[in-house]
Scaffold this motif. Structure first.
Motif, short mmCIF file in Angstrom:
data_model
loop_
_atom_site.label_atom_id
_atom_site.label_comp_id
_atom_site.label_asym_id
_atom_site.label_seq_id
_atom_site.Cartn_x
_atom_site.Cartn_y
_atom_site.Cartn_z
N GLY A 1 0.81 -1.21 0.00
CA GLY A 1 0.00 0.00 0.00
C GLY A 1 0.85 1.26 0.00
O GLY A 1 0.67 2.16 -0.83
N ILE A 2 1.80 1.35 0.93
CA ILE A 2 2.66 2.54 1.03
C ILE A 2 3.78 2.48 0.00
O ILE A 2 4.06 3.47 -0.67
N ALA A 3 4.44 1.34 -0.14
CA ALA A 3 5.54 1.23 -1.10
C ALA A 3 5.84 -0.23 -1.43
O ALA A 3 5.55 -1.12 -0.63
N GLY A 4 6.43 -0.43 -2.60
CA GLY A 4 6.83 -1.78 -2.98
C GLY A 4 7.99 -2.29 -2.15
O GLY A 4 8.00 -3.45 -1.74
N THR A 5 8.98 -1.43 -1.88
CA THR A 5 10.14 -1.84 -1.09
C THR A 5 10.49 -0.77 -0.06
O THR A 5 10.24 0.42 -0.26
N LEU A 6 11.11 -1.24 1.01
CA LEU A 6 11.48 -0.38 2.13
C LEU A 6 12.89 -0.76 2.56
O LEU A 6 13.16 -1.92 2.84
N ALA A 7 13.81 0.22 2.62
CA ALA A 7 15.18 -0.05 3.04
C ALA A 7 15.67 1.07 3.94
O ALA A 7 15.53 2.26 3.61
N LEU A 8 16.22 0.69 5.08
CA LEU A 8 16.82 1.66 6.01
C LEU A 8 15.87 2.82 6.31
O LEU A 8 16.29 3.97 6.41
N SER A 9 14.59 2.50 6.47
CA SER A 9 13.57 3.54 6.60
C SER A 9 12.68 3.28 7.81
O SER A 9 12.75 2.23 8.45
N ASN A 10 11.82 4.27 8.08
CA ASN A 10 10.91 4.18 9.22
C ASN A 10 9.49 4.53 8.78
O ASN A 10 9.27 5.57 8.15
N LEU A 11 8.56 3.65 9.14
CA LEU A 11 7.14 3.90 8.93
C LEU A 11 6.47 3.96 10.30
O LEU A 11 6.67 3.07 11.14
N THR A 12 5.66 5.00 10.51
CA THR A 12 4.99 5.16 11.79
C THR A 12 3.56 5.63 11.57
O THR A 12 3.31 6.54 10.78
N ASN A 13 2.61 4.99 12.27
CA ASN A 13 1.21 5.42 12.29
C ASN A 13 0.60 5.52 10.90
O ASN A 13 -0.16 6.45 10.60
N CYS A 14 0.92 4.56 10.04
CA CYS A 14 0.33 4.52 8.70
C CYS A 14 -0.76 3.46 8.64
O CYS A 14 -0.64 2.41 9.28
N THR A 15 -1.81 3.71 7.88
CA THR A 15 -2.90 2.75 7.74
C THR A 15 -3.26 2.55 6.27
O THR A 15 -3.19 3.48 5.47
N VAL A 16 -3.63 1.32 5.96
CA VAL A 16 -4.22 0.98 4.67
C VAL A 16 -5.57 0.35 4.98
O VAL A 16 -5.62 -0.71 5.61
N THR A 17 -6.64 1.01 4.59
CA THR A 17 -7.98 0.55 4.92
C THR A 17 -8.68 0.06 3.65
O THR A 17 -8.73 0.77 2.64
N SER A 18 -9.19 -1.17 3.71
CA SER A 18 -9.93 -1.78 2.59
C SER A 18 -9.08 -1.77 1.32
O SER A 18 -9.56 -1.42 0.23
N SER B 1 10.79 -5.53 2.96
CA SER B 1 11.38 -4.65 3.96
C SER B 1 12.77 -5.12 4.33
O SER B 1 12.98 -6.29 4.64
N ASP B 2 13.73 -4.18 4.34
CA ASP B 2 15.12 -4.50 4.66
C ASP B 2 15.65 -3.47 5.67
O ASP B 2 15.67 -2.27 5.40
N SER B 3 16.03 -3.97 6.85
CA SER B 3 16.68 -3.14 7.87
C SER B 3 15.89 -1.88 8.18
O SER B 3 16.43 -0.76 8.19
N SER B 4 14.61 -2.05 8.46
CA SER B 4 13.72 -0.91 8.69
C SER B 4 12.86 -1.14 9.92
O SER B 4 12.88 -2.22 10.52
N THR B 5 12.08 -0.12 10.28
CA THR B 5 11.21 -0.19 11.44
C THR B 5 9.80 0.22 11.03
O THR B 5 9.61 1.27 10.39
N VAL B 6 8.83 -0.58 11.42
CA VAL B 6 7.42 -0.30 11.14
C VAL B 6 6.69 -0.27 12.47
O VAL B 6 6.64 -1.28 13.19
N ILE B 7 6.14 0.88 12.83
CA ILE B 7 5.56 1.08 14.16
C ILE B 7 4.12 1.56 14.03
O ILE B 7 3.81 2.49 13.28
#
Length: 370
Positions: free
Chosen positions: A218-235, A258-264
């Motif tokens: 929903g947010i991105a195809g790939t994630l590297a060395l990054s931070n996602l916080t308080n994100c939502t994908v609804t329906s 996801s590679d070396s990242s944080t999802v909160i």
């Protein structure tokens, strides 16, 4: 001669470009004043028309005691969604002890708002810095993010998209959704193609459709060395079809890979799946494939749509670990299906970090959980 000299000096009081600014809740123009040695009293007027009429919208302020270069904010109801030309008039007014010796003098300057003159979606407010991020109000301004992917942004209202959306490329800066929603995203990889050393927070995707090839989220195809916080994908509808491209499919409600990242504190609902034409399908409620990443306080309620005949690895939070052994941190995460948080090579149900100390669990529903 003295009056003429003063008038010539006064015409030089504005030597730098004005720019749009937001002071507190009100937008306006920041007008730089460079004083001369003869006066410290100025009147600054902003108008929507060069020739003032009864219908003109104007705002004025006066500043006294200016002895050095000073930026003066003039509150004005700018159009924050579209570039427009405004007119700034700076008038130098003689101090009381100079009346009769000097005369008032003024100069008018046209100011066109927007970070990139002539470009659709140019940002009206902000400069892309941490102190003054670009402000995103419209679909065109959201599209314009791809021209400044190393900058910082803040979304200021809900945005509804139409038609097919091209992913925004690789973000290396910061996108703050401000808690507002992006509705009806219809794209391939995700809102962004990828995040690399980026931060994305408080983005809410409502009813997105992501139909791509190998990497879909929903947010991105790939994630590297990054931070996602308080994100939502609804329906959301997240689906990868790699039959033509070849290779595996990495599909997740939030991120594909996801590679070396944080999802909160991220949350996903809807459906996730794909078909890889004999290669593996990795599908997870939050992320399809994980390498050395952390998931804290994440929730998912996903219907998985992995195609029959595909080697499929499914997890309520993560579809598979890199090499089936890559480190992962799960804390206080909850999911509705399947029974395990992380799929394994044989899909027998590998759920690391379970127990009271980590607070992870499969639940009948994520309603009411936060």
């Amino acid at each position: 001669m003295k009056r003429l000299l003063f008038a010539l000096l006064a015409c030089c009081v504005l030597a730098l470009p004005c720019r749009a600014e937001a002071a507190g809740p009100s937008p306006g123009l920041l007008v730089p004043i460079i004083p001369d040695a003869r006066t410290g009293h100025y009147q600054i007027t902003v108008s929507d028309a060069e020739a003032l009429t009864a219908a003109s919208v104007t705002r004025s302020v006066e500043r006294t005691g200016i002895t050095a270069k000073t930026d003066v904010f003039v509150e004005y109801p700018l159009d924050v969604e579209h570039p427009q030309t405004y007119y700034v008039t700076v008038t130098a007014i003689p101090e009381a002890d100079r009346i009769g010796l000097d005369a008032p003098a003024s100069k008018t300057f046209p100011v066109t708002t927007g970070c990139c003159p002539g470009v659709e979606g140019a940002f009206i407010l902000g400069d892309g810095s941490a102190a003054d991020p670009y402000q995103v109000y419209t679909p065109a301004q959201l599209r314009h993010v791809q021209q400044h992917l190393d900058a910082q942004f803040v979304q200021k209202q809900d945005i509804t998209l139409t038609g097919t959306w091209t992913p925004l490329g690789t973000l290396t800066g910061v996108y703050d959704g401000g808690g507002y929603s992006i509705l009806e995203l219809n794209t391939t990889d995700g809102l962004f193609s990828s995040l690399n050393g980026a931060t994305v927070k408080s983005v809410n995707l409502v009813s997105p459709t992501v139909q791509g090839t190998n990497y879909v989220g929903g947010i991105a195809g790939t994630l590297a060395l990054s931070n996602l916080t308080n994100c939502t994908v609804t329906s959301g509808t997240i689906y990868g079809d790699a039959r033509a491209a070849g290779g595996p499919v990495f599909a997740g409600g939030i991120i594909g890979y996801s590679d070396s990242s944080t999802v909160i504190n991220c949350k996903a609902t809807g459906s996730v799946g794909g078909i890889a034409n004999g290669a593996a399908l990795y599908q997870g409620g939050i992320t399809g494939h994980n390498i050395q990443s952390s998931y804290i306080g994440c929730l998912s309620s996903i219907i998985f749509l992995g195609a029959e005949g595909t080697s499929t690895h499914t997890g309520g939070i993560v579809g598979v670990l890199g090499g089936y052994i890559s480190p992962i941190t799960l804390q206080n995460c909850h999911w509705t299906a399947p029974a395990w948080a992380v799929g394994s090579g044989s899909n027998t149900g590998f759920t690391p970090n379970t127990g009271d100390s980590f607070g992870n669990s499969q639940v009948p529903s994520i309603d009411g959980l936060s």
